[in-house]
Design a protein around this motif. Sequence first.
Motif, PDB file in Angstrom:
ATOM      1  N   LEU B 152      29.454   4.788  50.561  1.00  0.00           N
ATOM      2  CA  LEU B 152      30.059   4.046  49.461  1.00  0.00           C
ATOM      3  C   LEU B 152      31.092   4.918  48.762  1.00  0.00           C
ATOM      4  O   LEU B 152      31.171   6.118  49.010  1.00  0.00           O
ATOM      5  CB  LEU B 152      28.963   3.626  48.473  1.00  0.00           C
ATOM      6  N   MET B 153      31.857   4.304  47.913  1.00  0.00           N
ATOM      7  CA  MET B 153      32.920   5.046  47.235  1.00  0.00           C
ATOM      8  C   MET B 153      32.316   5.863  46.095  1.00  0.00           C
ATOM      9  O   MET B 153      32.515   5.572  44.923  1.00  0.00           O
ATOM     10  CB  MET B 153      33.956   4.061  46.710  1.00  0.00           C
ATOM     11  N   LEU B 154      31.576   6.892  46.453  1.00  0.00           N
ATOM     12  CA  LEU B 154      30.895   7.724  45.471  1.00  0.00           C
ATOM     13  C   LEU B 154      31.218   9.176  45.778  1.00  0.00           C
ATOM     14  O   LEU B 154      31.713   9.493  46.861  1.00  0.00           O
ATOM     15  CB  LEU B 154      29.389   7.498  45.534  1.00  0.00           C
ATOM     16  N   LEU B 155      30.897  10.064  44.850  1.00  0.00           N
ATOM     17  CA  LEU B 155      31.377  11.433  45.007  1.00  0.00           C
ATOM     18  C   LEU B 155      30.339  12.433  45.504  1.00  0.00           C
ATOM     19  O   LEU B 155      30.687  13.546  45.858  1.00  0.00           O
ATOM     20  CB  LEU B 155      31.937  11.926  43.673  1.00  0.00           C
ATOM     21  N   GLU B 156      29.056  12.041  45.524  1.00  0.00           N
ATOM     22  CA  GLU B 156      28.048  13.045  45.861  1.00  0.00           C
ATOM     23  C   GLU B 156      28.248  13.630  47.252  1.00  0.00           C
ATOM     24  O   GLU B 156      28.096  14.828  47.458  1.00  0.00           O
ATOM     25  CB  GLU B 156      26.639  12.462  45.743  1.00  0.00           C
ATOM     26  N   SER B 157      28.585  12.777  48.227  1.00  0.00           N
ATOM     27  CA  SER B 157      28.694  13.313  49.586  1.00  0.00           C
ATOM     28  C   SER B 157      29.872  14.277  49.678  1.00  0.00           C
ATOM     29  O   SER B 157      29.809  15.278  50.393  1.00  0.00           O
ATOM     30  CB  SER B 157      28.849  12.170  50.586  1.00  0.00           C
ATOM     31  N   VAL B 158      30.948  13.998  48.937  1.00  0.00           N
ATOM     32  CA  VAL B 158      32.081  14.919  48.926  1.00  0.00           C
ATOM     33  C   VAL B 158      31.641  16.258  48.328  1.00  0.00           C
ATOM     34  O   VAL B 158      31.960  17.331  48.853  1.00  0.00           O
ATOM     35  CB  VAL B 158      33.237  14.313  48.101  1.00  0.00           C
ATOM     36  N   LEU B 159      30.893  16.158  47.245  1.00  0.00           N
ATOM     37  CA  LEU B 159      30.391  17.373  46.602  1.00  0.00           C
ATOM     38  C   LEU B 159      29.528  18.176  47.559  1.00  0.00           C
ATOM     39  O   LEU B 159      29.712  19.396  47.727  1.00  0.00           O
ATOM     40  CB  LEU B 159      29.582  16.984  45.362  1.00  0.00           C
ATOM     41  N   ILE B 160      28.588  17.500  48.241  1.00  0.00           N
ATOM     42  CA  ILE B 160      27.689  18.204  49.150  1.00  0.00           C
ATOM     43  C   ILE B 160      28.491  18.840  50.286  1.00  0.00           C
ATOM     44  O   ILE B 160      28.226  19.973  50.691  1.00  0.00           O
ATOM     45  CB  ILE B 160      26.626  17.233  49.696  1.00  0.00           C
ATOM     46  N   PHE B 161      29.501  18.124  50.776  1.00  0.00           N
ATOM     47  CA  PHE B 161      30.330  18.676  51.838  1.00  0.00           C
ATOM     48  C   PHE B 161      30.968  19.991  51.398  1.00  0.00           C
ATOM     49  O   PHE B 161      30.889  21.002  52.099  1.00  0.00           O
ATOM     50  CB  PHE B 161      31.418  17.657  52.207  1.00  0.00           C
ATOM     51  N   PHE B 162      31.567  20.004  50.214  1.00  0.00           N
ATOM     52  CA  PHE B 162      32.241  21.229  49.775  1.00  0.00           C
ATOM     53  C   PHE B 162      31.237  22.349  49.515  1.00  0.00           C
ATOM     54  O   PHE B 162      31.518  23.510  49.779  1.00  0.00           O
ATOM     55  CB  PHE B 162      33.092  20.963  48.536  1.00  0.00           C
ATOM     56  N   ILE B 163      30.072  21.978  49.013  1.00  0.00           N
ATOM     57  CA  ILE B 163      29.046  22.997  48.776  1.00  0.00           C
ATOM     58  C   ILE B 163      28.661  23.653  50.101  1.00  0.00           C
ATOM     59  O   ILE B 163      28.644  24.882  50.243  1.00  0.00           O
ATOM     60  CB  ILE B 163      27.812  22.360  48.104  1.00  0.00           C
ATOM     61  N   LEU B 164      28.379  22.809  51.099  1.00  0.00           N
ATOM     62  CA  LEU B 164      27.964  23.348  52.397  1.00  0.00           C
ATOM     63  C   LEU B 164      29.100  24.147  53.026  1.00  0.00           C
ATOM     64  O   LEU B 164      28.875  25.200  53.631  1.00  0.00           O
ATOM     65  CB  LEU B 164      27.531  22.215  53.328  1.00  0.00           C
ATOM     66  N   LEU B 165      30.332  23.652  52.860  1.00  0.00           N
ATOM     67  CA  LEU B 165      31.471  24.365  53.420  1.00  0.00           C
ATOM     68  C   LEU B 165      31.585  25.753  52.793  1.00  0.00           C
ATOM     69  O   LEU B 165      31.817  26.751  53.493  1.00  0.00           O
ATOM     70  CB  LEU B 165      32.749  23.564  53.175  1.00  0.00           C
TER      71      LEU B 165
END
Lengths: 775, 725
Positions: B152-165
């Motif tokens: 969905l158009m939400l930000l948590e997955s983007v946040l988790i991606f950058f954290i893991l990166l």
Amino acid sequence: MPCEGTRLRFPPCPTARTPFPLMPCAVVPGCRRLPRVGAQMTLAVGCCQAESGPRCGGLRQRRPRRPAGEPSRPSPPPRAWAPLEAPVGVWAPLASITLLSFASRFYRLSEPPHVCWDETHFGKMGSYYINRTFFFDVHPPLGKMLIGLAGYLSGYNGTFPFQKPGDRYGHHNYIGMRGFCAFLGSCLVPFAYLIVLELSKSLSAALLAASILIFDTGCITLSQYILLDPILMFFLMGAVLSMVKYNSCAVRPFSAPWWFWLSLTGVNLAGAIGVKFVGLFVVLLVGLNTVYDLWELLGDLSLSLVTLGKHLLARVFCLILLPLVLYTAQFAVHFAVLNKSGPGDGFFSSAFQSRLIGNNLHNVSVPEHLAYGSVITMKNLRMAGGYLHSHWHLYPEGVGARQQQVSVSLYHSLSLLPASDHLDPSCSVEFVRHGDVIRLEHKETSRNLHSHQHEAPMTRKHFQVTGYGINGTGDANDFWRIEVVGRKSGKRIKVLRSQIRLTHLATGCILGSSGKTLPKWGWEQVEVTCTPYVKETPNALWNVEDHINPKLPNISLDVLKPSFPEILLESHMVMIRGNSGLKPKENEVTSKPWHWPINYQGLRFSGVNETDYRVYLLGNPVVWWLNLVTIGLYLLMATCTIVAIKRGAQLTVEFKELSEVLLHSGGKIMLGWLLHYLPFFMMGRVLYFHHYFPAMLFSSMLTGITWDTLLKFCAGCLSCSMGKRVYTYGMLALMLLIVYSFYLFHPLSYGMVGPMASDPNSPMAGLRWLESWEF
Amino acid sequence: MLGFLKQPVVVTAEINMNLVALTVMGLVNRLWALSYPRAVVFDEVYYGQFVSLYMKRIFFVDDSGPPFGHMLLAFGGYLGGFDGNFLWNRIGAEYSMNVPVWSLRLLPALTGALCVPLAYQILVELHFSHCAAFGAALLILFENSLITQSRLMLLESVLIFFILLAILSYLKFYNLQKCSPFTAGWWFWLLLTGVACSCAVGVKYMGLFTYMLLLAIAGVHSWHLIGDQTLSNVSVLCHLLARGLALVVVPVAMYLSFFYVHLTVLYRSGPHDQIMTSAFQASLEGGLARITQGQPLEVAYGSQITLRNVLGKPVPCWLHSHKNTYPIRYENGRGSSHQQQVTCYPFKDVNNWWIVKDPGMQQLVVSNPPRPVRHGHIVQLVHGITTRYLNTHDVAAPLSPHSQEISCYIDYNISMPAQNLWRVEIVNRESDTDVWKTILSEVRFVHVNTSAVLKLSGASLPEWGYRQLEIIGEKLSKGHHQSMLWNVEEHRYGKSQEQKEREVELHSPTQADISKNLSFMARFTELQWKILTLKNEDTEHKYSSSPLDWITMDTNIAYWFHPISGAQIHLIGNILTWASANVATLVYVCLFLWYLLRRRRKICDIPEDAWRLWVSAGGLCVGGWAVNYLPFFMMEKTLFLYHYLPALTFQILLIPVVLQHLTDHLCRSQLPKNMFSALMVAWFSSIYLVYRTFSPLTYGEPTLSAAELRSLRWKDSWDILIRKH
């Protein structure tokens, strides 16, 4: 094996050879007595001598590392600074700084002869103890009990009302209470002296720290009035002192002085939290220190697991159990002393109130189970929640439906009666049971408790609650399901004991109090709403308090009196919520933690205008700014030292000892400062300048240690005579600076009369260095 | 010269099929039927409005976090050619045809899918077996809550991606550190760490926790570096400087650049203007700028001005007066001066106009040339419409009895003289002779007779004051507070001598010709401050939960519900994974303490290498879990289950770590090992089964019957929507 090794460690602490010959036990009277006590113990428990013998031998080789290492050192190089020679060299300064400290705190103690600042609270609470009336405060009781005791012993009879700052004391005896606080406040100086001496083994460092505290106007002012702070700081410093002492006694674990200081630490900790919850920070400090201590012991492979267990148990007993017991005991005293109804009743639950003489719940007898037709009052279970209330007034135009107001009021005023449609007067009593659908009718106005899908006046997301209908006839929105928390269906509902939830049948929302105050039209009572968010909060729970039903037998409520643990728990919940409820109001100018170390702004203790006798709580700016600079300096020095050591720099013995003092002892004090300062940045409640003073004590001690070490470093780098001169003159300059600044600023504490500082004729002219100071 | 021709040109490509497979699976699993449902789901309603505002270039303030996340979502909209025309007003509303649902949701879904291979690589870089790494990736792959959140158009997955990166690049960097420092790869991974950290912080402030954790880990590693005496002082310094540059300077610069882009892209005035100061508003196109374009800059005697309170709380408002007087007695019986009310009014009104008058002169017009008002000058403020003077005296204010009442003076001949002289103090002055400037100067008005300061108390007056805000004279001015500061917003030089003409003049719009531009740093500081301090009041929500509910997943969130078919999307996790993660954390902590205490007694249960691995993996995973979870206990805002997802990701990574440790060190002989593997297979299959069971609630398809839904309600506290018949 309590006596393990005591005998073999009999040889007195080597005093002559150490570079700073003040070995821990040479200073402490308790420790000096130690060998004898140890010997007695050994005799008393003679049986363990034999077993412990060989072990102790091992111990001995390991323990006196320092003294053993020393003889091998070639004659120590001449010191630039004078080492301390004899105990006399320690006691004489101690006596003189104690004298100075008492003199500075007791000078003009009775001035001004009116209520200053928070004396209006704490003096009043002292009076409550003398009068034995129950009150509520956000702090634990010990400090106020001690104030009350001091007042009682000094002949104060508790009749002065302490209404507002500025009220004259007249013939009432207030000196006793002030004197008690000043006495405790004066003790801080010798405590600081001993702590620094113990940690740094340097007389001049200790003297510097002590003189900072003696000549700080802020510490003087804060010690001279009936406040909790001197009491808190007394216990706090007491705890640190005894912690430091027992650490120095670590070479002789389980000896009498060791036990003495360890348990004294516990006692002081109990005192510190007993005065204010801020005392928790010093508990944390001691806790961290103990964990470190135990970690070191654990790494010591020569100690058996049994010994380790004993160490652990001793600490658990003295630092956890003992404080807990004392802390609980002071609450027991608190509740035992305050047995009369007073201004604090409304904050507590109905069951709690039934203990208090004079409260209308005291020794009351009511029918136990709720029945149809009973007349009841309902109290909200939120902290300081009031009673469900209604009156003839309607909600104003534009606020939901124009029906009768329902609110929560702090006073008993209303009665409600549950009525059921199939109520048959001829029939015998029918009890209300868990899960029943009922109607509540307001007795005075004969309207039904009603809710509907209009938004509530303050909390827009909730539904409005009104009084509706007449003489019992209403509509389908008057039905509520009554449920008891944690109960299965069919059970009766008990007065006082049952926690009731009322669910609105039509909308499924729950009757609750939002805690927001209604505007003028609602007589500033608290809003009642019906919340659609089904959550278990005390806001949505109620209990039945008064209960009248002539058809039912009354029983005495004595059986319902809460037990001591329940009271203890409840009073803590109330205190914690009260503390977090002290939120700054919108647009209110509040003190910020970053203001404090820079001495940005003080507090007016007394007097505003030119003609008044003015006292202004403000730290001696020179001292405070010195402290501030020192913190930076300390961090710099510590970083340099620690990096140098990590990079493997070769230090001379002298510097090694200095860096040891700097990192180890300074680190402890620094940790204390951080623990007493940083948490305030995270607190949401209203903060005041005086909250910084515990941290300031640590900061002052750090100043003593840091400057002493710095000057020794400098002196060590220079030639002998030159170094000596640098050290002596440096210390002298610092002391003179402190004394001179005190001379300049002493009117802040001892009272200013006449024009304000902005006027050139004022005695304080030119001293208002910051625009934010208000004197 | 042509020696290189002697050798054939060889390209060796090494493809880790595991990675490829995981990436493909992740993409399939996250991108499948992405544009279903074509309706607003949960917080899309919130983020969507910002995307629309970006498309229309309209300025906004969002207190939930920095702008990078919104920008990324808006970028998706930009790629899909979204014009921003959609009314984001209600969850469940059908999207109109102009909304490119697929591309709006694409970016979160892509980042969510990439988390799967990232998890694999993190464990490989931590020196765990490929098997364990594969397991970790599978657990992330089959975690329903992460899938829901990324589709969905939400930000948590983007946040988790950058954290893991960020974690992965730091690990790569650290592993390169030992063999080849200061090579291109080393720099690349080091810089990527910093960049990923700043992106994580830029998406949500929660990223700060992981950033702090990485800084702490880097700090510990640097400390070891300092202790390494084989390195020269200079090279140690170089190492430290490189880390400082990449992990502190670069992130800060990146963070500023997000705001730079944000402020450059959004140049039009919009709904949130009112929150900002006048100077900021004037820098936006339209809105206040249209009014203030070309006002005279320097306030002079005779200037007509409106005065805005700098604080802007509880609402932005302007100093105001009107014909009505204070009631002679208030409800509580206190008396008033019965003079004309002075209030703070939150709307533009002709009664907000005041005239600056020189006490020594009679006229109310600007002389030629204008005489500017400077810091420290004494002025009188005349209310434009009623021509009464701003006044204060020793009368208690209506709601704040400790302060003085402010009124517009009416002479009742009752020996209460006018006290209407005010000293202008410019707080943000550069020198003591600064001129009072429109919009830019923040001014305090100090009453000359009583030294009270004109202040907004924040309380609103009762009925008689039309619920406008109370203005008081604060006598004990404790320091500086923004509620005491005022700035001139609208300003013109008064020209009319006569009151009638003047009233006409006051009604006409201002005009002139200077524009003021704030520097980027000033705008950034203000916006940042507003984001941090803006508070949404009372946001009680049906699905809000407390952090304690999260560990055991006692709560779920219904994201979307089809009104007719009854299809629904829930944020609900794979309960088996959650439970296993909790067990793994518990096992890890217990074992860690056990080893630690035993090692202190010089008893080594596991080899030194294994211990180091155990500590580093645990420090990262348990540390990551703790820093992303524990701070929520201290937060007072409304919390939701999705706040737990970053912490959960770290916790999931811990499961294979613990499992591998158990097989390697605790199962000594072959038989338990085999049994363990069998158990593992069974456990993985059940995780897959749970994933399949709950996937209708994750993807919203297929629609389940009421009985099926009821059977999915594994916990009583779960709120699954079952339609009544």
